[in-house]
Motif scaffolding. Structure first.
Motif, PDB file in Angstrom:
ATOM      1  N   VAL A 394     -68.277 165.915  26.141  1.00  0.00           N
ATOM      2  CA  VAL A 394     -67.034 165.001  26.611  1.00  0.00           C
ATOM      3  C   VAL A 394     -67.475 163.803  26.514  1.00  0.00           C
ATOM      4  CG1 VAL A 394     -65.306 164.871  28.614  1.00  0.00           C
ATOM      5  CG2 VAL A 394     -66.091 167.281  27.900  1.00  0.00           C
ATOM      6  N   TYR A 395     -68.454 163.472  27.340  1.00  0.00           N
ATOM      7  CA  TYR A 395     -68.939 162.264  27.542  1.00  0.00           C
ATOM      8  C   TYR A 395     -69.965 161.862  26.418  1.00  0.00           C
ATOM      9  CZ  TYR A 395     -67.476 163.335  32.548  1.00  0.00           C
ATOM     10  OH  TYR A 395     -66.590 163.668  33.412  1.00  0.00           O
ATOM     11  N   PRO A 396     -69.989 160.453  26.054  1.00  0.00           N
ATOM     12  CA  PRO A 396     -71.014 159.942  25.228  1.00  0.00           C
ATOM     13  C   PRO A 396     -72.521 160.547  25.551  1.00  0.00           C
ATOM     14  CG  PRO A 396     -69.545 158.205  25.862  1.00  0.00           C
ATOM     15  CD  PRO A 396     -69.117 159.328  26.813  1.00  0.00           C
ATOM     16  N   ALA A 408     -72.832 169.170  15.595  1.00  0.00           N
ATOM     17  CA  ALA A 408     -71.748 169.443  14.768  1.00  0.00           C
ATOM     18  C   ALA A 408     -72.040 171.027  14.912  1.00  0.00           C
ATOM     19  CB  ALA A 408     -72.180 169.251  13.171  1.00  0.00           C
ATOM     20  N   GLY A 409     -72.958 171.885  14.998  1.00  0.00           N
ATOM     21  CA  GLY A 409     -73.031 173.139  15.108  1.00  0.00           C
ATOM     22  C   GLY A 409     -72.582 173.617  16.417  1.00  0.00           C
ATOM     23  N   ASN A 410     -72.689 172.923  17.543  1.00  0.00           N
ATOM     24  CA  ASN A 410     -72.086 173.140  18.746  1.00  0.00           C
ATOM     25  C   ASN A 410     -70.710 173.134  18.576  1.00  0.00           C
ATOM     26  OD1 ASN A 410     -73.987 173.818  21.057  1.00  0.00           O
ATOM     27  ND2 ASN A 410     -74.912 172.033  20.743  1.00  0.00           N
ATOM     28  N   LYS A 411     -70.045 172.061  17.966  1.00  0.00           N
ATOM     29  CA  LYS A 411     -68.683 171.863  18.082  1.00  0.00           C
ATOM     30  C   LYS A 411     -67.961 173.026  17.225  1.00  0.00           C
ATOM     31  CE  LYS A 411     -68.244 166.945  18.831  1.00  0.00           C
ATOM     32  NZ  LYS A 411     -67.357 166.999  19.940  1.00  0.00           N
ATOM     33  N   LEU A 412     -68.653 173.327  16.126  1.00  0.00           N
ATOM     34  CA  LEU A 412     -68.077 174.485  15.243  1.00  0.00           C
ATOM     35  C   LEU A 412     -68.272 175.795  16.030  1.00  0.00           C
ATOM     36  CD1 LEU A 412     -67.275 175.792  12.663  1.00  0.00           C
ATOM     37  CD2 LEU A 412     -69.610 175.909  11.903  1.00  0.00           C
ATOM     38  N   PHE A 413     -69.346 176.266  16.573  1.00  0.00           N
ATOM     39  CA  PHE A 413     -69.117 177.390  17.238  1.00  0.00           C
ATOM     40  C   PHE A 413     -68.443 177.634  18.684  1.00  0.00           C
ATOM     41  CE2 PHE A 413     -73.387 178.025  14.965  1.00  0.00           C
ATOM     42  CZ  PHE A 413     -73.044 179.290  14.547  1.00  0.00           C
ATOM     43  N   GLY A 414     -68.175 176.212  19.189  1.00  0.00           N
ATOM     44  CA  GLY A 414     -67.199 176.064  20.229  1.00  0.00           C
ATOM     45  C   GLY A 414     -65.800 176.591  19.610  1.00  0.00           C
ATOM     46  N   LEU A 415     -65.319 176.099  18.519  1.00  0.00           N
ATOM     47  CA  LEU A 415     -63.984 176.634  17.877  1.00  0.00           C
ATOM     48  C   LEU A 415     -64.051 178.166  17.561  1.00  0.00           C
ATOM     49  CD1 LEU A 415     -63.648 173.682  15.610  1.00  0.00           C
ATOM     50  CD2 LEU A 415     -62.342 174.083  17.597  1.00  0.00           C
ATOM     51  N   ILE A 416     -65.246 178.897  17.205  1.00  0.00           N
ATOM     52  CA  ILE A 416     -65.288 179.864  16.675  1.00  0.00           C
ATOM     53  C   ILE A 416     -65.371 180.908  18.186  1.00  0.00           C
ATOM     54  CG2 ILE A 416     -66.778 181.860  16.063  1.00  0.00           C
ATOM     55  CD1 ILE A 416     -67.620 179.528  13.774  1.00  0.00           C
ATOM     56  N   ASP A 427     -68.325 174.141  24.761  1.00  0.00           N
ATOM     57  CA  ASP A 427     -69.973 174.048  24.727  1.00  0.00           C
ATOM     58  C   ASP A 427     -70.620 175.533  25.136  1.00  0.00           C
ATOM     59  OD1 ASP A 427     -72.459 173.220  24.646  1.00  0.00           O
ATOM     60  OD2 ASP A 427     -72.370 171.612  26.179  1.00  0.00           O
ATOM     61  N   THR A 428     -70.633 176.280  23.989  1.00  0.00           N
ATOM     62  CA  THR A 428     -71.488 177.528  24.610  1.00  0.00           C
ATOM     63  C   THR A 428     -72.697 177.720  24.814  1.00  0.00           C
ATOM     64  OG1 THR A 428     -71.975 177.912  22.140  1.00  0.00           O
ATOM     65  CG2 THR A 428     -69.765 178.810  22.619  1.00  0.00           C
ATOM     66  N   LEU A 429     -73.443 176.657  24.620  1.00  0.00           N
ATOM     67  CA  LEU A 429     -75.051 176.509  24.972  1.00  0.00           C
ATOM     68  C   LEU A 429     -75.187 175.711  26.098  1.00  0.00           C
ATOM     69  CD1 LEU A 429     -76.747 176.994  21.491  1.00  0.00           C
ATOM     70  CD2 LEU A 429     -76.733 178.582  23.225  1.00  0.00           C
ATOM     71  N   CYS A 430     -74.419 175.092  26.767  1.00  0.00           N
ATOM     72  CA  CYS A 430     -74.823 174.317  27.981  1.00  0.00           C
ATOM     73  C   CYS A 430     -75.405 175.194  28.896  1.00  0.00           C
ATOM     74  CB  CYS A 430     -73.604 173.640  28.736  1.00  0.00           C
ATOM     75  SG  CYS A 430     -73.924 172.848  30.075  1.00  0.00           S
ATOM     76  N   GLY A 431     -76.600 174.892  29.535  1.00  0.00           N
ATOM     77  CA  GLY A 431     -77.208 175.845  30.355  1.00  0.00           C
ATOM     78  C   GLY A 431     -76.679 175.997  31.557  1.00  0.00           C
ATOM     79  N   THR A 432     -75.909 175.100  32.231  1.00  0.00           N
ATOM     80  CA  THR A 432     -75.670 174.958  33.484  1.00  0.00           C
ATOM     81  C   THR A 432     -74.253 175.747  33.784  1.00  0.00           C
ATOM     82  OG1 THR A 432     -76.282 172.687  33.714  1.00  0.00           O
ATOM     83  CG2 THR A 432     -75.378 173.485  35.334  1.00  0.00           C
ATOM     84  N   LYS A 433     -74.462 176.792  34.477  1.00  0.00           N
ATOM     85  CA  LYS A 433     -73.268 177.706  34.973  1.00  0.00           C
ATOM     86  C   LYS A 433     -73.244 177.974  36.220  1.00  0.00           C
ATOM     87  CE  LYS A 433     -73.204 179.850  30.209  1.00  0.00           C
ATOM     88  NZ  LYS A 433     -73.950 178.723  29.718  1.00  0.00           N
ATOM     89  N   ALA A 434     -72.050 178.887  36.784  1.00  0.00           N
ATOM     90  CA  ALA A 434     -71.971 179.176  38.044  1.00  0.00           C
ATOM     91  C   ALA A 434     -71.150 180.333  38.091  1.00  0.00           C
ATOM     92  CB  ALA A 434     -71.487 177.989  39.220  1.00  0.00           C
ATOM     93  N   LEU A 435     -71.456 181.284  38.958  1.00  0.00           N
ATOM     94  CA  LEU A 435     -70.675 182.398  39.126  1.00  0.00           C
ATOM     95  C   LEU A 435     -70.607 183.106  40.345  1.00  0.00           C
ATOM     96  CD1 LEU A 435     -71.748 185.483  36.933  1.00  0.00           C
ATOM     97  CD2 LEU A 435     -73.174 183.453  37.384  1.00  0.00           C
ATOM     98  N   VAL A 475     -66.493 172.508  33.243  1.00  0.00           N
ATOM     99  CA  VAL A 475     -66.547 171.078  34.037  1.00  0.00           C
ATOM    100  C   VAL A 475     -67.639 170.215  33.057  1.00  0.00           C
ATOM    101  CG1 VAL A 475     -68.033 170.175  35.844  1.00  0.00           C
ATOM    102  CG2 VAL A 475     -66.812 172.307  36.400  1.00  0.00           C
ATOM    103  N   PRO A 476     -67.236 169.126  32.941  1.00  0.00           N
ATOM    104  CA  PRO A 476     -67.791 168.059  31.847  1.00  0.00           C
ATOM    105  C   PRO A 476     -68.921 167.708  32.394  1.00  0.00           C
ATOM    106  CG  PRO A 476     -65.670 167.275  32.843  1.00  0.00           C
ATOM    107  CD  PRO A 476     -65.739 168.616  33.214  1.00  0.00           C
TER     108      PRO A 476
END
Length: 512
Positions: A394-396, A408-416, A427-435, A475-476
């Motif tokens: 999201v941010y620069p 480019a790969g992240n954006k493509l796989f995000g769509l897929i 963003d499928t590969l952002c390592g920060t997650k919460a559950l 969350v951005p």
């Protein structure tokens, strides 16, 4: 969730008087037997007459339309964990309720004759003869099912509002109805004797159902259509339906319309009062970042536990973690050595050892700052989402934070993956997650659905959350350049792994 509820049934209306007592002790039963003022009594009599007739024909109808019922019941089963507390509204002869294998199963239906058969077939379940709009059940269930009944309800909004008495913070309400695009074909089937006749029902589209559940302080988690071909031999129609249901326009022609919702609203009790937090930090060759993580990590909730899982480092990372632990006895810091390989294995090890109510992941490279974690905490604890994923796109970004090919790969796989999950995931590969830890345990229990396929740990969690219909929210976050060490990502080799995981996800989620 542990169900806490009781129910009573007026003995004048059915021989199956039953009472359940909560684990906090007995409660004084109250059942309203009066119809709500101004409701159409004639319409209720028509519905009751139809329910009695269709109840007597129930087994025969399922035989004639075997594929449709197998697909509908299978779809509902895919969302309900065995051993849960389940309330089935309009339960008929109890076939669906029994197939869900509940630890506590309660069915409500208008027809005494149908419930007599249900009780004889499933003596381990509880059945109540009552109008589902009156809902003579109080307490919380893990799942509330309303399959093919909202068409007969006199006041649909009031019906959904009354569900507030039987839902808790993590309850799922599953509503299934037929798609009105099929109305001409269904009427033709009734005239030709291929389908039993129905009274005139409420005209409710999928969007109408989603609107009504929102008005009743329920939040749609997912909705859609399925089963474009509801008849025919399973060996032929099953693969065709799987393929057609994945096509954007054709899927809207599915006979089954469904909405899965969860509670929301200001009066909803917290899932866990004053929860604790465990932050998992997978670390391989991150010696130079350990002290910064400990110094900058915010305190989250009533107690924060930080678990470092060290993965065969060659730069003294494990030793540095131990030194910091010895220097900071005031903090709850733990170190575990990874036996396997890969970040996914490290995350699973950390989650296994965690004691917190909330589980978070923070990458040790600090490209996402520890100060971002309170955003994830708030989104989860305030019930804005049930699986909170970071988005770095999201941010620069700082110069050098992510290579152009990776971006480019992240954006493509995000769509897929957004298409696969039927959720917007950028963003499928952002390592920060919460559950929530309780939801992670459910994901772990269902891991066999996808297998041990994910070296990153991201897709194991994303696919598991989507499979359980958890509310996924992003969350951005700002993505920064590394200040120590080198990335462990091989863009080309791991790109092929991502493609493989996309195929697995599509097969298990989109084409199921």
């Amino acid at each position: 969730m542990r169900a806490r509820f009781w129910l009573t049934l007026p003995p004048r209306r059915t021989p199956y008087y039953s009472r359940l007592v909560s684990d906090q002790g007995p409660a004084e039963p109250t059942v309203s037997t009066a119809w709500a003022g101004g409701l159409d009594e004639r319409a209720r009599r028509v519905v009751r007459s139809h329910v009695d007739r269709s109840g007597a024909q129930g087994a025969g109808a399922r035989v004639r339309c075997r594929y449709y019922y197998d697909d509908l019941y299978g779809f509902i089963r895919s969302q309900v964990a065995p051993g849960a507390a389940v309330l089935d509204l309009g339960c008929g002869d109890g076939t669906l309720l029994a197939s869900l294998q509940p630890s506590v199963g309660v069915g409500v239906d208008l027809s005494e004759a149908t419930l007599a058969r249900a009780h004889a077939r499933h003596p381990d379940l509880r059945f109540v003869c009552a109008d589902i709009e009156q809902l003579p059940v109080s307490g919380t269930f893990d799942y509330v099912i309303a399959s093919n009944v909202v068409g007969y309800v006199i006041d649909v909004l009031e019906f959904f509002r009354n569900l507030a008495h039987v839902v808790g913070p993590s309850t799922r309400v599953i509503v299934a109805y037929y798609n009105f695009a099929w109305e001409p074909f269904l009427r033709l089937a009734e005239r030709t004797g291929l389908k039993s006749r129905e009274p005139l029902q409420n005209w409710l589209s999928r969007l109408d159902l989603a609107n009504l559940v929102e008005l009743a302080d329920l939040e749609p988690v997912t909705s859609g259509y399925r089963t474009p071909l509801p008849v025919g031999p399973a060996w032929l129609t099953a693969p065709l339906n799987t393929m057609l249901s994945a096509l954007p326009l054709v899927r809207r022609l599915g006979l089954i319309s469904y909405v899965t919702a969860r509670p929301r609203g200001p009066n909803l009790a917290p899932r866990v009062p004053d929860p604790t937090c465990s932050v998992i930090v997978p670390a391989r060759n991150e010696h130079g970042n350990i002290r910064g993580i400990v110094e900058r990590l915010p305190r989250l909730g009533r107690h924060t536990e930080t678990i470092f899982v060290e993965g065969h480092s060659t730069d003294g990372t494990a030793e540095e973690i131990q030194r910091v632990i010895d220097e900071r006895p005031d903090l709850d810091l733990k170190l575990f050595r990874q036996q396997g390989v890969g970040k996914g294995d490290a995350v699973r090890k950390g989650f296994e050892m965690a004691s917190g109510d909330v589980l978070m992941i923070l990458d040790a490279d600090m490209t996402v700052a520890p100060e971002e974690l309170p955003k994830f905490w708030s989104a989860l604890v305030e019930e804005k989402g049930e699986f909170v994923n970071g988005s770095r796109l999201v941010y620069p970004m700082e110069q050098g934070a992510m290579r152009l090919a990776n971006l480019a790969g992240n954006k493509l796989f995000g769509l897929i993956f957004s298409w696969i999950l039927d959720e917007r995931v950028t963003d499928t590969l952002c390592g920060t997650k919460a559950l929530w830890a309780s939801d992670y345990r459910r994901i772990a229990e269902n891991r066999r659905t996808f297998g041990d396929f994910d070296p990153f740990g991201d897709f194991d969690l994303l696919f598991g959350a989507a499979n359980l219909e958890l509310k996924i929210r992003e969350v951005p976050v700002r993505y920064r350049e590394r200040t120590y060490g080198a990335t462990n990502i091989d863009r080309w080799r791991h790109g092929l792994l991502l493609a493989r995981m996309a195929i697995i996800g599509a097969r298990k989620l989109r084409f199921r």
